[in-house]
Enzyme design. Structure first.
Site, PDB file in Angstrom:
ATOM      1  N   ASN A 173      11.175  24.259 122.113  1.00 19.84           N
ATOM      2  CA  ASN A 173       9.753  24.369 121.782  1.00 19.84           C
ATOM      3  C   ASN A 173       9.369  23.041 121.147  1.00 19.84           C
ATOM      4  O   ASN A 173       9.684  22.794 119.990  1.00 19.84           O
ATOM      5  CB  ASN A 173       9.544  25.544 120.810  1.00 19.84           C
ATOM      6  CG  ASN A 173       8.117  25.607 120.291  1.00 19.84           C
ATOM      7  OD1 ASN A 173       7.214  24.962 120.841  1.00 19.84           O
ATOM      8  ND2 ASN A 173       7.917  26.370 119.229  1.00 19.84           N
TER       9      ASN A 173
ATOM     10  N   LYS B  33       6.477  21.896 120.441  1.00 17.06           N
ATOM     11  CA  LYS B  33       5.306  21.929 119.541  1.00 17.06           C
ATOM     12  C   LYS B  33       4.392  20.746 119.850  1.00 17.06           C
ATOM     13  O   LYS B  33       4.283  20.347 121.003  1.00 17.06           O
ATOM     14  CB  LYS B  33       5.779  21.960 118.076  1.00 17.06           C
ATOM     15  CG  LYS B  33       6.840  23.042 117.847  1.00 17.06           C
ATOM     16  CD  LYS B  33       7.174  23.259 116.403  1.00 17.06           C
ATOM     17  CE  LYS B  33       8.224  24.361 116.302  1.00 17.06           C
ATOM     18  NZ  LYS B  33       8.554  24.717 114.930  1.00 17.06           N
TER      19      LYS B  33
ATOM     20  N   HIS C  87       3.840  32.572 118.462  1.00 14.48           N
ATOM     21  CA  HIS C  87       4.665  31.786 117.532  1.00 14.48           C
ATOM     22  C   HIS C  87       4.075  31.871 116.125  1.00 14.48           C
ATOM     23  O   HIS C  87       2.858  31.939 115.960  1.00 14.48           O
ATOM     24  CB  HIS C  87       4.725  30.330 117.998  1.00 14.48           C
ATOM     25  CG  HIS C  87       5.739  29.533 117.250  1.00 14.48           C
ATOM     26  ND1 HIS C  87       5.490  29.007 116.001  1.00 14.48           N
ATOM     27  CD2 HIS C  87       7.025  29.205 117.550  1.00 14.48           C
ATOM     28  CE1 HIS C  87       6.577  28.380 115.576  1.00 14.48           C
ATOM     29  NE2 HIS C  87       7.517  28.478 116.494  1.00 14.48           N
TER      30      HIS C  87
ATOM     31  N   GLU D 226       3.593  29.723 113.943  1.00 15.28           N
ATOM     32  CA  GLU D 226       2.618  28.666 113.620  1.00 15.28           C
ATOM     33  C   GLU D 226       1.236  29.022 114.160  1.00 15.28           C
ATOM     34  O   GLU D 226       0.220  28.666 113.556  1.00 15.28           O
ATOM     35  CB  GLU D 226       3.112  27.315 114.165  1.00 15.28           C
ATOM     36  CG  GLU D 226       4.249  26.775 113.300  1.00 15.28           C
ATOM     37  CD  GLU D 226       5.265  25.924 114.036  1.00 15.28           C
ATOM     38  OE1 GLU D 226       4.981  25.453 115.152  1.00 15.28           O
ATOM     39  OE2 GLU D 226       6.373  25.730 113.476  1.00 15.28           O
TER      40      GLU D 226
ATOM     41  N   GLU E   2      12.204  34.824 114.941  1.00 13.84           N
ATOM     42  CA  GLU E   2      12.151  33.561 114.208  1.00 13.84           C
ATOM     43  C   GLU E   2      11.698  33.805 112.773  1.00 13.84           C
ATOM     44  O   GLU E   2      10.491  33.885 112.502  1.00 13.84           O
ATOM     45  CB  GLU E   2      11.176  32.591 114.876  1.00 13.84           C
ATOM     46  CG  GLU E   2      11.536  32.243 116.292  1.00 13.84           C
ATOM     47  CD  GLU E   2      10.931  30.897 116.691  1.00 13.84           C
ATOM     48  OE1 GLU E   2      11.707  29.988 117.013  1.00 13.84           O
ATOM     49  OE2 GLU E   2       9.700  30.757 116.646  1.00 13.84           O
TER      50      GLU E   2
ATOM     51  N   GLY F 112      11.979  24.904 110.893  1.00 17.84           N
ATOM     52  CA  GLY F 112      11.727  23.522 110.479  1.00 17.84           C
ATOM     53  C   GLY F 112      12.163  23.218 109.053  1.00 17.84           C
ATOM     54  O   GLY F 112      11.810  22.187 108.501  1.00 17.84           O
TER      55      GLY F 112
ATOM     56  N   SER G  73      15.748  26.482 112.915  1.00 21.06           N
ATOM     57  CA  SER G  73      16.759  25.465 112.590  1.00 21.06           C
ATOM     58  C   SER G  73      18.066  25.624 113.359  1.00 21.06           C
ATOM     59  O   SER G  73      19.147  25.378 112.820  1.00 21.06           O
ATOM     60  CB  SER G  73      17.014  25.426 111.078  1.00 21.06           C
ATOM     61  OG  SER G  73      15.805  25.116 110.387  1.00 21.06           O
TER      62      SER G  73
HETATM   63  P1  PGA Z   1      13.007  24.654 114.453  1.00 21.72           P
HETATM   64  O1  PGA Z   1      11.773  25.419 115.166  1.00 21.72           O
HETATM   65  O2  PGA Z   1      14.173  24.747 115.393  1.00 21.72           O
HETATM   66  O3  PGA Z   1      12.521  23.224 114.292  1.00 21.72           O
HETATM   67  O4  PGA Z   1      13.261  25.332 113.173  1.00 21.72           O
HETATM   68  C1  PGA Z   1      11.963  26.610 115.870  1.00 21.72           C
HETATM   69  C2  PGA Z   1      10.653  27.157 116.368  1.00 21.72           C
HETATM   70  O5  PGA Z   1       9.664  27.107 115.632  1.00 21.72           O
HETATM   71  O6  PGA Z   1      10.560  27.664 117.502  1.00 21.72           O
END
Ligand code: PGA
Length: 251
Positions: A9, A11, A95, A97, A167, A173, A213
């Protein structure tokens, strides 16, 4: 037997040139991978270029959101059929976000899922709790709310186009990964909910990815858990080397 599905992903990262350069480096690295399905979710403007750059490889390209209407006066929106038209195979929906910054709700997630399936896209539907919710012992309540309401009204037969991504928001992140045990516990609960909602067969065949992560150093122990069927990878999917290492976790 569920075939693992590992998706990047990206983003809000990578322009067209950067996406193409990634594909050129990454495709040969994963050329021989047969036992894992591989995907990358990219921003809309680079979608077609990335599809073209991965032509002839097994890497599926996806979008990170979509709208639920097919066409009309909806300035700024993208319809699932347009994503398919660009050559994409899947779309990430719900997601955290999008829930946090863009007003996504279970209701909009549900509408988007129906529209995406109708257009012929596969879907990765995300769910997960915040740190405050985990600390208040509300993890199961929150993921149940996301899962049951996000998938409301779907028939078991439609679930073969859906992957669930668990998630935990506190692990996205942040460099803080859920322990394999913490992840497995929630994945098992999600599978139980799938069984209650859609029956045993669908629950056994639906893939549940872990996200938050994921990196080369922790992917193996996560993937060793019985209900973890793949990963949704943000930061570590931006470099071809690290994403290839994650995809090749079992070789
Ligand atoms: P990350 O993001 O691996 O950077 O923690 C995962 C995601 O938001 O899909």
């Amino acid at each position: 037997m569920r075939k693992p599905f590992i998706a990047g992903n990206w983003k809000l990262n990578k322009n067209i040139a950067e996406a193409r350069a990634f594909a050129e480096a990454f495709a040969p690295m994963v050329d021989g991978v047969e036992d894992v399905e591989i995907g990358i979710g990219v921003q809309f403007v680079a979608l077609k270029s990335l599809v073209d750059a991965f032509a002839g490889s097994k890497v599926k390209v996806g979008a990170q959101d979509c709208y639920w209407e097919e066409s009309g006066a909806f300035t700024g929106e993208i319809a699932p059929a347009m994503i398919l038209d660009a050559g994409a195979a899947f779309v990430i929906i719900g997601h955290s976000e999008r829930r946090q910054y863009f007003g996504e709700t279970n209701e909009t997630v549900n509408k988007k899922i129906f529209a995406a399936l109708e257009a012929g896209l596969e879907v990765i539907m995300c769910c997960g709790e915040t740190l405050e919710e985990r600390e208040a012992d509300k993890t199961n309540m929150v993921v149940k709310d996301h899962l049951v309401n996000g998938l409301a009204g779907l028939a078991p037969g439609q679930m073969n186009k859906i992957t669930i991504a668990y998630e935990p928001v506190w692990a996205i992140g942040t460099g803080k990964t859920a322990t394999p045990e913490q992840a497995q516990e929630v994945h098992a609960y999600l599978r139980e909910l799938l069984e209650r909602t859609f029956g045993r067969e669908t629950a056994q065949t639906t893939r549940i990815q872990y996200g938050g992560s994921v990196k080369p150093a922790n992917v193996r122990e996560l993937m060793a858990k019985p209900d973890i069927d793949g990963a949704l990878v943000g930061g570590a999917s931006l470099e071809p080397e690290s994403f290839a290492e994650i995809v090749k976790f079992n070789s």
